[in-house]
Design an enzyme around this catalytic site. Structure first.
Site, PDB file in Angstrom:
ATOM      1  N   GLU A 152       3.180  -4.722  12.100  1.00 40.76           N
ATOM      2  CA  GLU A 152       3.682  -5.709  12.663  1.00 40.76           C
ATOM      3  C   GLU A 152       5.157  -5.782  12.584  1.00 40.76           C
ATOM      4  O   GLU A 152       5.807  -5.237  11.644  1.00 40.76           O
ATOM      5  CB  GLU A 152       3.186  -7.033  11.628  1.00 40.76           C
ATOM      6  N   HIS A 191      -2.765 -11.689  -2.605  1.00 41.97           N
ATOM      7  CA  HIS A 191      -2.426 -10.293  -1.881  1.00 41.97           C
ATOM      8  C   HIS A 191      -2.082 -10.833  -0.118  1.00 41.97           C
ATOM      9  O   HIS A 191      -1.998 -10.225   0.598  1.00 41.97           O
ATOM     10  CB  HIS A 191      -3.203  -9.035  -1.925  1.00 41.97           C
ATOM     11  N   GLY A 210      -6.164 -14.777   2.534  1.00 45.06           N
ATOM     12  CA  GLY A 210      -7.684 -14.857   2.050  1.00 45.06           C
ATOM     13  C   GLY A 210      -8.373 -15.368   3.226  1.00 45.06           C
ATOM     14  O   GLY A 210      -8.048 -16.441   4.179  1.00 45.06           O
TER      15      GLY A 210
END
Length: 384
Positions: free
Chosen positions: A158, A311, A314
């Site tokens: 990205e 992280h 979700g």
């Protein structure tokens, strides 16, 4: 601040940083909290969601056990980032489209791997002392072909911008087939010889020691994979932008692993599935979704979370639910300002922003775990 789930007989305490638990997540948390090898408590990150074995976003510790089924199949999976300090403004859409096309040509994505014998491995990874001949053969067969490949699912390359006008490269991938083979092998060993309802291996046994050692090799390969992909991507970007990445800006964190750490004055084996371990002041990355912001963040070292954080955003929809509910036209509308492969819109609905939680809510829920430093807005996305 976390909330404590109502106690249950035979369970360790469960601290939850998510404002709401998705269906099935509490059952998975209580299952791991009831295992005899778990010490202290179980911590649930705000991006918690149900998965195989235990929920993604689960953190727990043991004294002398490793739990293969609590680490996920993509061992060592993680996110890396590099900053490009631009002086002439952000690249236009035409440049971004050309860069994305070049990245797709140089980096195999999805199920694609390198043909023939693959790529030369870094010398340190050529012949790791894995615990079985079968795993060594798997490494020799898979590692050269999977090195510098992105994989599928939620893996991505990205290009983002920050508030100062700098460009960032973000990369999310892991250990590919190598990690999957290692995870599968030790999962089967644990199911045959392990302790508990989610089988664990004592690290003082040959099987437990082998699991730890092989898992660490998978994590090393995951990092080498990110570095190999980054080398190709940075070449493309440096040629297109006329500027090199700032070497002091690099951030790399992994989120499917087990590590020996000191907590509460004793050494513990901390298991993180879909969670990042950050020391106080250490920088990390918390990606959003395909069309929403990601963040460079700084750890606060919260001991109740075993110095962990989320992280990512979700999932709130499974891949099947996303395919059923999200139309390609809706995805195209949401991503109208982002460069991506529109020809894959029907497949990419699985990764649509609507399939994920609002990243700002996730950060609010973990305000005592991390401090956001930089907001990164997506400009172009290459998905696996």
């Amino acid at each position: 601040m976390p909330r404590l789930l109502p106690p249950a007989p035979g369970c360790r305490p469960i601290l939850v940083w998510a404002r709401a638990l998705p269906p099935g997540a509490e059952k998975q948390l209580r299952h791991i909290a009831s295992q005899p090898y778990v010490v202290e408590h179980v911590a649930a990150m705000p991006d918690l969601h149900v998965a195989s074995g235990i929920a993604v976003g689960t953190v727990f510790a043991t004294e002398h056990h490793v739990v293969p089924g609590a680490l996920g199949g993509d061992l060592g999976c993680g996110v890396s980032a590099w900053r490009f300090p631009l002086t002439s403004g952000l690249p236009g859409r035409d440049v971004l489209e050309r860069v994305l096309s070049q990245l797709a040509e140089r980096i195999p994505v999805g199920d694609a791997v390198h043909r023939g014998r693959g790529l030369p491995l870094p010398p340190a990874l050529e012949s790791p002392p894995l615990s079985t001949q079968k795993l060594r053969h798997a490494w020799e067969r898979l590692a050269p072909r999977h090195l510098a490949t992105l994989g599928g699912g939620n893996h991505f390359l990205e290009l983002d911008r920050d508030a100062d006008g700098a460009l960032w490269l973000l990369l999310h991938t892991g250990s590919r087939g190598v990690g999957a083979a290692i995870a599968d092998h030790h999962g089967r060993v644990a199911r045959a010889l392990g302790e508990g309802g989610l089988p664990a291996l004592d690290i003082h046994t040959a099987e437990g020691a082998a699991c730890l050692a092989d898992t660490q090799w998978a994590c090393r390969f995951a990092l080498a994979n990110r570095e190999a992909i980054a080398a190709r991507a940075l070449d493309v970007l440096e040629e297109a932008l006329g500027v090199a990445a700032d070497p002091t800006s690099v951030v790399d964190v992994h989120h499917n692993h087990v590590a020996q750490e000191e907590h509460g004055g004793r050494l513990l084996w901390v298991h993180r599935k879909g969670a990042v371990g950050l020391q106080s002041g250490q920088r990390g990355l918390i990606p959003g979704s395909m069309g929403t912001a990601s963040y460079v963040a700084e750890g606060r070292g919260e001991p109740r979370a075993f110095r962990s954080c989320s992280h990512g955003a979700g999932r709130v929809l499974t891949r099947a639910e996303a395919r059923a509910r999200i139309r390609p036209a809706a995805l195209e509308h949401v991503l109208r300002r982002v460069v991506y492969d529109k020809g894959r819109a029907a497949a990419l609905v699985e990764e649509a922003p609507a399939a994920y939680r609002d990243i700002t809510e996730v950060l609010e829920d973990e305000a005592d775990l991390v401090r956001p430093l930089l907001r990164l807005t997506p400009l172009a996305v290459l998905k696996g």
